[in-house]
Design an enzyme around this catalytic site. Structure first.
Site, short mmCIF file in Angstrom:
data_model
loop_
_atom_site.label_atom_id
_atom_site.label_comp_id
_atom_site.label_asym_id
_atom_site.label_seq_id
_atom_site.Cartn_x
_atom_site.Cartn_y
_atom_site.Cartn_z
NE ARG A 38 52.10 30.94 -176.57
CZ ARG A 38 50.91 30.99 -176.00
NH1 ARG A 38 50.16 32.07 -176.15
NH2 ARG A 38 50.44 29.98 -175.31
CE LYS A 195 39.44 25.00 -156.79
NZ LYS A 195 38.24 25.57 -157.39
N GLY A 353 51.20 26.41 -167.34
CA GLY A 353 51.47 27.84 -167.19
C GLY A 353 52.20 28.17 -165.91
N GLY A 376 47.10 24.25 -172.47
CA GLY A 376 46.00 23.30 -172.68
C GLY A 376 46.40 22.07 -173.47
P1 ADP Z 1 49.76 24.71 -163.94
O1 ADP Z 1 49.32 26.05 -164.47
O2 ADP Z 1 51.25 24.54 -163.99
O3 ADP Z 1 49.03 23.55 -164.58
P2 ADP Z 1 47.95 24.86 -161.70
O4 ADP Z 1 47.24 26.00 -162.34
O5 ADP Z 1 47.24 23.56 -161.60
O6 ADP Z 1 49.40 24.65 -162.37
O7 ADP Z 1 48.30 25.24 -160.18
C1 ADP Z 1 49.08 26.32 -159.81
C2 ADP Z 1 48.55 26.99 -158.57
O8 ADP Z 1 48.41 26.09 -157.50
C3 ADP Z 1 49.49 28.07 -158.11
O9 ADP Z 1 48.85 29.32 -158.23
C4 ADP Z 1 49.77 27.73 -156.64
O10 ADP Z 1 49.77 28.86 -155.79
C5 ADP Z 1 48.60 26.83 -156.31
N1 ADP Z 1 48.90 25.97 -155.15
C6 ADP Z 1 49.89 25.07 -155.05
N2 ADP Z 1 49.89 24.51 -153.83
C7 ADP Z 1 48.90 25.07 -153.12
C8 ADP Z 1 48.40 24.91 -151.78
N3 ADP Z 1 48.94 24.03 -150.93
N4 ADP Z 1 47.34 25.66 -151.41
C9 ADP Z 1 46.80 26.54 -152.27
N5 ADP Z 1 47.22 26.74 -153.54
C10 ADP Z 1 48.26 26.01 -153.95
MG MG Z 2 47.57 27.26 -164.01
#
Ligand code: ADP
Ligand code: MG
Length: 395
Positions: A38, A195, A353, A376
């Site tokens: 940053r 999720k 992230g 965010g």
């Molecule tokens: P970002 O931060 O890029 O927006 P998210 O926080 O939504 O991404 O998701 C990242 C998380 O999702 C990671 O920690 C990863 O381990 C988890 N993840 C991805 N696929 C699976 C899966 N099939 N089962 C459980 N966790 C998962």
């Molecule tokens: Mg995340």
């Protein structure tokens, strides 16, 4: 696209006091900055303004202080920032801000104390806007990552002083516009992560915007379950299968092709290289197995989809990439995207992230057209929301 003024429109800044909102909210441990991404992102704007003779006054928040306290003081960042900038930086406490700022010379750079030491900062209190405004002649917002918040230093000030986008803000807005504003088609979106519930608005917005929606990660399990697949003991939000079906219907109505994995990598325990590891068709997942990554056949098919596309926007890993070998699908598809980008076939924009961490892990962050570290704000933009800090810069 909506127009905003940049440093190209700011005119002669020599001797002018320019309040520059930056994101200096870096992770620190024992007084050391552990990731200076940053800080480095501020350099184009800060050096340009200083070189043009402005008095550069950096405005930023640091942490989430409830009240002024030394552990949240931006004085802690003065030396690290000086090292990154390669020129002297002074620190200005709110108590003596008027006197201190009056002593600065053209070309000087100063960090003002934490904006959140004013309770009214986050309430966009006009009195706090006034407190900041009286220190400056012009306002530059260079912190896209804080632009989803309508705070005094991110939004209020833009209405009070002549306002401009800094270079990092400008680059981010241009990249995002290229990816989802007026993209070259076909457009693909990859949405993964844990999720569905955290990304419902993203999915709803994207189905109306993109030609191909690639769903991976834990959230794909909810969509598979909605289509009647038994996902065993995979992470799955069974209460959201109805909403998943609504999204699939909306995609069909909008002629957006949704890609769900048809083969998957499963295991009985979630651990590195577990003995129960296997790859199977989505219809063959056993009761006691978890889906932890997209399978190799599906990844190959997804790579072929990307080869037909001109634009890609990516948020969320395809699997539990922190634990080997469940990083494979993410790494492979990210490498394909980077190779297509390097060949000039694809504009690729990614953010989030864990997504940034996954692309770094794959060694391809530099191969993408643009990687947003905004968190965010990036997600709200993927949801199609108007960001107040950006809106306030429109001319
Ligand atoms: P970002 O931060 O890029 O927006 P998210 O926080 O939504 O991404 O998701 C990242 C998380 O999702 C990671 O920690 C990863 O381990 C988890 N993840 C991805 N696929 C699976 C899966 N099939 N089962 C459980 N966790 C998962
Ligand atoms: Mg995340």
């Amino acid at each position: 696209m909506t127009k905003f003024r940049t440093l190209d429109d700011i005119g002669d800044v020599a001797g002018k006091r320019v309040l520059v909102r930056e994101d200096l909210n870096v992770p620190m441990q024992d007084g050391r900055v552990t990731d200076d991404t940053r800080l480095r992102a501020t350099l184009p704007t800060v050096t340009e303004l200083a070189d043009r003779g402005a008095i550069v006054l950096l405005l930023a928040h640091f942490g989430r202080p409830k009240a002024p306290s030394p552990e949240y003081s931006l004085a802690l960042l003065t030396a690290p920032y000086e090292a990154v900038l390669g020129r002297p930086v002074s620190y200005v406490d709110w108590e003596v801000a008027d006197e201190n700022v009056a002593m600065l010379r053209p070309g000087d750079v100063a960090i003002l104390e934490n904006t959140r030491f004013f309770g009214g900062e986050e309430k966009n209190d006009p009195a706090v806007v006034e407190r900041f405004a009286r220190l400056g002649d012009l306002y530059v917002n260079d912190a896209f990552s804080a632009a989803h918040r309508a705070h005094a230093s991110t939004e209020g000030l833009a209405h009070r002083l002549p306002a401009f986008a800094g270079r990092a803000m400008e680059a981010e807005l241009k990249a995002l516009e290229k990816a989802l504003g007026a993209p070259e088609r076909p457009v693909a979106a990859v949405v993964g992560g844990a999720k569905v519930s955290t990304k419902l608005e993203v999915l709803r917005h994207l189905v109306a915007k993109v030609d191909h929606l690639i769903i991976g990660g834990g959230m794909a399990n909810t969509f598979l379950a909605a289509r009647g697949v038994d996902v065993g003991k995979s992470l799955c939000e069974h209460d959201l299968t109805g909403i998943a079906l609504e999204i699939l219907d909306a995609a069909e109505a909008a002629r957006c092709t949704v890609h769900l994995p048809y083969d998957v990598v499963v295991a009985k325990e979630f651990a590195p290289d577990p003995p129960s590891l296997r790859t199977c068709n989505v219809h063959e997942v056993a009761r006691d197995e978890m889906i932890l990554d997209v399978g190799p056949a599906a990844v190959e098919a997804l790579a072929d989809v990307l080869k037909t596309c001109r634009t890609l926007v990516w948020n969320g890993p395809l699997g539990a990439f922190e634990t080997p070998p469940f990083d494979r699908a993410t790494v492979q598809l990210a490498r394909t995207a980077a190779a297509l980008t390097e060949a000039g076939q694809l504009v690729s924009v990614a953010g989030g992230g864990d997504t940034v961490a996954a692309l770094n892990h794959a060694g391809v962050a530099d191969g993408f057209t643009f990687v947003s570290t905004a968190g965010g704000a990036f997600l709200e933009w993927m949801e199609g929301k108007e960001l107040p800090g950006v809106k306030a810069l429109e001319s």
